[in-house]
Design a protein around this motif. Structure first.
Motif, PDB file in Angstrom:
ATOM      1  N   MET A 489      28.426 -53.300  15.167  1.00 43.28           N
ATOM      2  CA  MET A 489      28.805 -54.563  14.539  1.00 43.28           C
ATOM      3  C   MET A 489      29.859 -55.297  15.359  1.00 43.28           C
ATOM      4  N   ALA A 490      30.699 -54.551  16.086  1.00 46.69           N
ATOM      5  CA  ALA A 490      31.691 -55.202  16.940  1.00 46.69           C
ATOM      6  C   ALA A 490      31.046 -55.825  18.163  1.00 46.69           C
ATOM      7  N   GLU A 491      29.930 -55.270  18.624  1.00 43.13           N
ATOM      8  CA  GLU A 491      29.272 -55.778  19.821  1.00 43.13           C
ATOM      9  C   GLU A 491      28.389 -56.986  19.548  1.00 43.13           C
ATOM     10  N   SER A 492      27.783 -57.059  18.348  1.00 40.86           N
ATOM     11  CA  SER A 492      26.775 -58.086  18.085  1.00 40.86           C
ATOM     12  C   SER A 492      27.094 -58.855  16.809  1.00 40.86           C
ATOM     13  N   PRO A 493      27.210 -60.166  16.873  1.00 35.92           N
ATOM     14  CA  PRO A 493      27.433 -60.951  15.643  1.00 35.92           C
ATOM     15  C   PRO A 493      26.279 -60.814  14.647  1.00 35.92           C
ATOM     16  N   SER A 494      25.049 -60.716  15.137  1.00 32.97           N
ATOM     17  CA  SER A 494      23.911 -60.577  14.222  1.00 32.97           C
ATOM     18  C   SER A 494      23.973 -59.265  13.477  1.00 32.97           C
ATOM     19  N   ALA A 495      24.427 -58.189  14.134  1.00 36.30           N
ATOM     20  CA  ALA A 495      24.570 -56.905  13.444  1.00 36.30           C
ATOM     21  C   ALA A 495      25.667 -56.973  12.400  1.00 36.30           C
ATOM     22  N   ALA A 496      26.757 -57.677  12.704  1.00 33.88           N
ATOM     23  CA  ALA A 496      27.841 -57.797  11.729  1.00 33.88           C
ATOM     24  C   ALA A 496      27.409 -58.564  10.489  1.00 33.88           C
ATOM     25  N   ALA A 497      26.433 -59.490  10.638  1.00 35.47           N
ATOM     26  CA  ALA A 497      25.949 -60.276   9.498  1.00 35.47           C
ATOM     27  C   ALA A 497      24.768 -59.630   8.794  1.00 35.47           C
ATOM     28  N   ASP A 498      24.273 -58.500   9.303  1.00 37.43           N
ATOM     29  CA  ASP A 498      23.096 -57.854   8.738  1.00 37.43           C
ATOM     30  C   ASP A 498      23.503 -57.020   7.515  1.00 37.43           C
ATOM     31  N   PRO A 499      23.052 -57.378   6.290  1.00 37.34           N
ATOM     32  CA  PRO A 499      23.449 -56.587   5.118  1.00 37.34           C
ATOM     33  C   PRO A 499      22.954 -55.153   5.177  1.00 37.34           C
ATOM     34  N   ALA A 500      21.800 -54.908   5.804  1.00 35.71           N
ATOM     35  CA  ALA A 500      21.305 -53.534   5.913  1.00 35.71           C
ATOM     36  C   ALA A 500      22.217 -52.696   6.798  1.00 35.71           C
ATOM     37  N   MET A 501      22.742 -53.286   7.856  1.00 34.76           N
ATOM     38  CA  MET A 501      23.687 -52.570   8.732  1.00 34.76           C
ATOM     39  C   MET A 501      24.963 -52.240   7.961  1.00 34.76           C
ATOM     40  N   ARG A 502      25.440 -53.176   7.178  1.00 36.61           N
ATOM     41  CA  ARG A 502      26.641 -52.919   6.383  1.00 36.61           C
ATOM     42  C   ARG A 502      26.375 -51.848   5.327  1.00 36.61           C
ATOM     43  N   ALA A 503      25.174 -51.861   4.733  1.00 35.17           N
ATOM     44  CA  ALA A 503      24.836 -50.847   3.744  1.00 35.17           C
ATOM     45  C   ALA A 503      24.811 -49.454   4.363  1.00 35.17           C
ATOM     46  N   LEU A 504      24.315 -49.357   5.613  1.00 40.09           N
ATOM     47  CA  LEU A 504      24.322 -48.065   6.298  1.00 40.09           C
ATOM     48  C   LEU A 504      25.759 -47.592   6.513  1.00 40.09           C
ATOM     49  N   ALA A 505      26.647 -48.510   6.875  1.00 39.99           N
ATOM     50  CA  ALA A 505      28.058 -48.140   7.007  1.00 39.99           C
ATOM     51  C   ALA A 505      28.638 -47.699   5.671  1.00 39.99           C
ATOM     52  N   GLY A 506      28.238 -48.361   4.563  1.00 38.67           N
ATOM     53  CA  GLY A 506      28.717 -47.953   3.247  1.00 38.67           C
ATOM     54  C   GLY A 506      28.234 -46.574   2.860  1.00 38.67           C
ATOM     55  N   ALA A 507      26.962 -46.246   3.178  1.00 33.74           N
ATOM     56  CA  ALA A 507      26.443 -44.915   2.882  1.00 33.74           C
ATOM     57  C   ALA A 507      27.197 -43.846   3.663  1.00 33.74           C
ATOM     58  N   ALA A 508      27.480 -44.114   4.934  1.00 36.35           N
ATOM     59  CA  ALA A 508      28.237 -43.153   5.732  1.00 36.35           C
ATOM     60  C   ALA A 508      29.657 -42.989   5.189  1.00 36.35           C
ATOM     61  N   ALA A 509      30.292 -44.102   4.778  1.00 42.79           N
ATOM     62  CA  ALA A 509      31.632 -44.010   4.208  1.00 42.79           C
ATOM     63  C   ALA A 509      31.631 -43.216   2.906  1.00 42.79           C
ATOM     64  N   LEU A 510      30.614 -43.396   2.082  1.00 44.93           N
ATOM     65  CA  LEU A 510      30.508 -42.633   0.838  1.00 44.93           C
ATOM     66  C   LEU A 510      30.403 -41.145   1.133  1.00 44.93           C
ATOM     67  N   LEU A 511      29.556 -40.786   2.078  1.00 49.34           N
ATOM     68  CA  LEU A 511      29.387 -39.380   2.409  1.00 49.34           C
ATOM     69  C   LEU A 511      30.652 -38.798   3.022  1.00 49.34           C
ATOM     70  N   ALA A 512      31.436 -39.631   3.691  1.00 45.85           N
ATOM     71  CA  ALA A 512      32.686 -39.166   4.289  1.00 45.85           C
ATOM     72  C   ALA A 512      33.835 -39.130   3.295  1.00 45.85           C
ATOM     73  N   GLY A 513      33.618 -39.579   2.064  1.00 49.29           N
ATOM     74  CA  GLY A 513      34.674 -39.578   1.066  1.00 49.29           C
ATOM     75  C   GLY A 513      35.568 -40.789   1.101  1.00 49.29           C
ATOM     76  N   ARG A 514      35.207 -41.820   1.867  1.00 45.35           N
ATOM     77  CA  ARG A 514      35.997 -43.054   1.929  1.00 45.35           C
ATOM     78  C   ARG A 514      35.401 -44.066   0.963  1.00 45.35           C
ATOM     79  N   LEU A 515      35.689 -43.882  -0.309  1.00 49.49           N
ATOM     80  CA  LEU A 515      35.014 -44.667  -1.349  1.00 49.49           C
ATOM     81  C   LEU A 515      35.383 -46.146  -1.266  1.00 49.49           C
ATOM     82  N   ALA A 516      36.596 -46.462  -0.837  1.00 45.88           N
ATOM     83  CA  ALA A 516      36.996 -47.874  -0.754  1.00 45.88           C
ATOM     84  C   ALA A 516      36.180 -48.630   0.285  1.00 45.88           C
ATOM     85  N   GLU A 517      35.586 -47.915   1.258  1.00 39.69           N
ATOM     86  CA  GLU A 517      34.800 -48.564   2.301  1.00 39.69           C
ATOM     87  C   GLU A 517      33.307 -48.534   2.004  1.00 39.69           C
ATOM     88  N   ALA A 518      32.925 -48.060   0.812  1.00 40.26           N
ATOM     89  CA  ALA A 518      31.503 -47.965   0.458  1.00 40.26           C
ATOM     90  C   ALA A 518      31.010 -49.166  -0.323  1.00 40.26           C
TER      91      ALA A 518
END
Length: 974
Positions: A489-518
């Motif tokens: 997301m830092a490399e590509s503006p289109s990736a930063a605007a992609d809701p599916a990319m953000r959702a994948l980051a939220g799933a990883a944050a949830l699994l890592a126990g970082r609930l505020a970032e999910a």
């Protein structure tokens, strides 16, 4: 002739023994509260069944009892669960419910019971479904695995019959296998190779302006009926009526536009709007609850009437009941039997934005008054017809000849209480492309993706970064996956605007126990899918809401079991625990049976044993976990074991508090520790140690600033409990040391009055006055005026009229409720009269009108103005005693006897005769009746009256002894 002096002396004795009419109160109604599983309860202990009414105003419930009722709310100072407060209002008892609580009021013998039911468990609802055409963004081959197979049958248990305003019978009616539903509206079956239907809401169509062909909507003049309108649709036109939030929705399957000009200025129907939708018209009417509409069919068309909720039951006469049943062998779909179903319209739900499928009927009197919730959909309450809120894109509703068919492509539906069998994993729609490969191949995939990414231009690396993140997630490395997504997301503006990319980051944050970032998992722009439903449900479980998470988790279990072993091993224990805590037995048993043998699910198994009513097995499991090395599981097992032993009676609250205190430090630093500390404080309060509870919560406050609201409420409650339990002098010392710990609002006033009352019981009136003065100086608004009045009353009771007037003056505020203002004015008039300024006291009472007649009579009695006192009390009698032939109650009898005594002292024989003629037939036999007869009897006129004089003297001799019972619990005003 009767001696005037002797009679006056005897009557003065009677007058002194009689309690003051203003102080004579009816029997006080005690109030009890309690907490029970599923609800909090308030009980009004009436001596006899009262007449009462109830009124719902949002989160407030008003109970109106007979005028003059004395309800003692001291027992409700600490309200039960789901109730925020109980207060005496003008002419009613106001009960404030906590958000989501549902009231239930009923009579139990002579008691009135109010239950505040727990909020209904809310399923993990998804954001509005959007139209989906093909794969997610991210390159060829990266898409959902669409559902490809036909519906699988499931056996559904019948729901229990529920009494409802509009008739609908819930029962199981299993049809023969392979039965085909007749009816021209039934579409062809969905082929196995077809994709699931997409139920996107149709685009809104602007309301059509009235034209010459529009049907005129008319207001109906209906003598004896509610306000209504006529929609002149021909016979056979189907309709559906339901409430969604603050709006009533009516849909008809006729596309003819409506002319609403006649309703433009109507106070009820003036806000009606009509909108064309595919296949019909949708009408919206803003109408706040509890007001509602009802629909009935006339030869001229459909009639809509506004009504009060109590009248709803009257509309069910002669209606044909609808039947909800399972179909197939085993059941794979639901049939909703109805008279004259017409068609199904699809609109957008105004509350959630999801698709709302409306089943229209051409016959009135058919509704679904009992809402239901299934993993795939909701069946909201309707007033006519059927409504289905689709929370998954595979839900199908179609109309047949005598029923509606409800199904879900690739899934099996079940009625309430039955376990829904989800579709197999290949048939479930995906949001991510998590590869199901062995760990060695996943590692090689990550290396290959990283090598190829290094050779690519930075702005084109987003698909490779996402694929690498999904591979890392499959390996059970959520921190690395989240970092990979952040890099892309830092490399590509289109990736930063992609809701599916953000959702994948939220799933990883949830699994890592970082609930505020999910939070990106909740993004409404994400296309709906089964995988997204699973991750949102997992987030709800991680946030401590297993009831909301359970439906989504149960519906997507095959998806979880299809994940790679490393990812499944990290997800399966919290999912199993959430299902166990929510009490969802059947899906949990399937999950435990399919789990790998080496996975530790002992905590979920122990919770399941507790849910199934096997406490010994559950306690044995908790004790084994408590001896293990998993710190978090150990802490949860210790706390659940304490709660279970407390529930089955093996521990008292004090012992449970000690046991929970030893487990307090097993897990530190998050919401679990905060919840454990709050529970420990509650147990200490229940064990009679409010000081210990207050000390624990004050220690917790700086450790958990995010829980300040809950901690502050607990500290205030423990402080008030300590004031009640400690000795009066120790309680005063606590009050002086920690005045800031008092709860806000009325609870603070009640605590001060409780403490002042305890001091007065020990005859420490000076200390009570100081306490009230300090509390008055700190208070503001109406609370200051109320406390100042209490202080003035105390001063006046001690004979300090000047001090009472000073207290009233110092506590005067601009805005005071009317009842409090009247009480302060009467108290001020009494203080003025005690100071010798009777004219000023009369001037204060005169603007109060009829409400001031009784206190004015008392002031005139003190001034020995007997004629004036008799006139004032007579006016009060005419207002307070209804002119009915019913017998008088005890307070009314005492008030009447006092009036007879004042008339006798005034020498008003005509007035006494008038009172005797009007009220003597309504007095029951007893000492009050005898005294009243003696006081109002004709004067002696000769020797023939001597026997009557002897009888009256005997009554007066025995009167002090016989009236002594009426003195108990009252105070006299001299």
């Amino acid at each position: 002739m009767r001696g005037r002096s002797a009679a006056a002396a005897l009557l003065a004795v009677v007058l002194g023994l009689l309690p003051v009419a203003g102080a004579a109160e009816p029997a006080r109604v005690a109030v009890r509260v309690g907490d029970h599983p599923g609800h909090g309860r308030i009980v009004f202990d009436w001596p006899a069944p009262p007449a009462f009414t109830q009124e719902r105003q949002g989160d407030r419930l008003l109970l109106r009892f007979p005028p003059g009722s004395a309800v003692d709310l001291a027992g409700a100072r600490r309200p039960p669960r789901n109730i925020a407060g109980v207060a005496q209002e003008e002419g009613a008892i106001g009960i404030t419910l906590r958000p989501g609580a549902r009231p239930r009021v009923f009579r139990l013998g002579s008691r009135i019971v109010v239950d505040a039911l727990d909020p209904a468990p809310a399923a993990a609802t998804a954001p509005p479904a959007a139209e989906r055409s093909a794969p997610l963004a991210g390159g060829p081959g990266r898409g959902r695995r669409a559902a490809r197979r036909a519906a699988v049958p499931v056996v559904a248990a019948p729901p229990a019959p529920v009494a409802a305003p509009l008739p609908m019978v819930a029962m199981a009616e299993l049809l023969p296998p392979g039965a085909i539903m007749p009816g021209p509206a039934a579409p062809d079956p969905v082929p196995a190779s077809a994709s699931p239907p997409i139920l996107a809401a149709p685009a809104a169509v602007p309301a059509l302006p009235p034209t010459a062909a529009a049907l005129p909507v008319r207001l109906l003049a209906q003598p004896g009926r509610d306000r209504g309108i006529l929609l002149p649709y021909p016979a056979g036109t189907g309709a559906v009526l339901l409430r969604r939030g603050e709006t009533m929705l009516l849909a008809v399957d006729d596309v003819t536009p409506l002319n609403l000009a006649a309703l433009r200025h109507d106070p009820v129907f003036g806000g009606l709007e009509a909108e064309a939708v595919p296949g019909g018209m949708l009408l919206r009417l803003p109408l706040a609850p509890p007001a509602a509409l009802r629909a009935r069919r006339e030869p001229r068309g459909w009639v809509l009437e506004a009504h009060r909720p109590a009248e709803l039951r009257d509309t069910t006469t002669g209606s044909r009941p609808m039947v909800l049943a399972a179909e197939g062998d085993p059941a794979s779909r639901l049939a909703i039997h109805a008279a004259q179903p017409t068609r199904v319209l699809t609109v957008t739900d105004p509350e959630s934005g999801m698709p709302l499928l409306l089943g229209l009927v051409a016959a009135a009197g058919q509704a679904m008054p009992v809402p239901r919730r299934l993993p795939e959909l909701d069946l909201p309450e309707t007033l006519l017809g059927v409504a289905v809120l689709a929370r998954a894109d595979r839900v199908v509703l179609r109309a047949g000849a005598d029923r509606f068919i409800l199904g879900a492509v690739g899934a099996r539906l079940a009625l309430d209480g039955a376990a829904a069998q989800p579709a197999a994993a290949p048939a479930m729609t995906r949001a991510f492309d998590v590869p199901t490969l062995p760990p060695a191949q996943l590692l090689e995939r990550v290396r290959s993706l990283q090598a190829s990414t290094a050779a690519m231009p930075p702005l084109t690396r987003a698909p490779q970064r996402r694929a690498a993140a999904e591979a890392l997630l499959a390996l059970g490395l959520p921190q690395e996956a989240q970092a990979m997504v952040a890099l892309g997301m830092a490399e590509s503006p289109s990736a930063a605007a992609d809701p599916a990319m953000r959702a994948l980051a939220g799933a990883a944050a949830l699994l890592a126990g970082r609930l505020a970032e999910a939070d990106p998992l909740r993004d409404a722009a994400l296309p709906e899918s089964d995988e997204l439903t699973f991750w949102r449900a997992a987030l709800a479980a991680a946030l401590g809401n297993p009831g909301a998470a359970a439906p989504g988790l149960a519906a997507t279990l095959p998806l979880l079991l299809d994940y790679p072993a490393a990812l499944r091993a990290r997800l399966l224990p919290p999912v199993a625990l959430a299902l166990a805590e929510a009490g969802v037995v059947a899906p949990l048993q399937r999950l435990l049976a399919a789990a790998p043998p080496g996975l530790d699910l002992s905590l979920a198994r122990a919770v399941l044993a507790e849910v199934l009513g096997r406490p010994e097995e559950a306690l044995a499991g908790y004790d084994r976990i408590a001896a293990g090395r998993d710190r978090q599981a150990r802490a949860r097992a210790l706390r659940r074991a304490v709660e279970l032993r407390l529930a089955i009676g093996q521990l008292e609250p004090a012992a449970a508090a000690r046991a929970l205190e030893t487990a307090l430090y097993a897990w530190r630093g998050d919401e679990e520790e905060l919840a454990a500390r709050l529970r420990l404080a509650e147990l200490r309060r229940l064990a009679g140690d409010p000081r210990g509870a207050m000390a624990l919560l004050r220690e917790t406050e700086p450790l958990f600033p995010e829980g300040a609201a809950a901690l502050r409420a607990g500290i205030s409650g423990a402080f008030v409990a300590a004031l009640e339990g400690e000795s009066p002098l120790a309680a005063v010392a606590m009050f002086d040391a920690y005045p800031e710990l008092l709860p806000p609002g009325e609870a603070s006033e009640q605590a001060v009055l409780l403490l002042a009352g305890r001091l007065m019981a020990l005859e420490l009136t000076d200390r009570a006055a100081v306490l009230l003065r300090q509390a008055t100086e700190r208070a503001t608004g109406a609370q200051r005026a109320s406390l100042g009045m209490r202080l003035a009353s105390l001063r006046l009771g001690e004979g300090d009229a000047a001090g009472a007037l000073a207290a009233l003056e110092q506590s005067a505020v601009a805005e005071v409720p009317a009842p409090l203002r009247r009480s302060r004015t009467i108290l001020q008039a009494q203080a003025e009269a005690r100071s010798g300024r009777f004219s000023d006291a009369r001037d204060l009472l005169r603007p109060l009108g009829a409400e001031a007649q009784e206190p004015l009579a008392e002031l005139l009695v003190e001034a020995q103005d007997w004629p004036g006192a008799a006139a004032a009390l007579g006016a009060h009698l005419r207002d307070s005693i209804p002119p009915l032939p019913a017998p008088l109650d005890e307070p009314q009898q005492r008030l009447l006897l006092r009036q007879a005594a004042i008339l006798a002292l005034a020498g008003d024989e005509a007035g006494a005769a008038a009172v005797r003629a009007e009220y003597a037939p309504r007095l029951p036999d007893g000492p009050i009746s005898e005294a009243f007869g003696a006081l109002t009897a004709d004067p002696m006129r000769g020797l023939t009256d001597l026997p009557r004089l002897q009888q009256e003297l005997q009554v007066f001799r025995s009167l002090p002894r016989r009236l002594e019972a009426f003195r108990a619990g009252t105070s006299l005003t001299r």
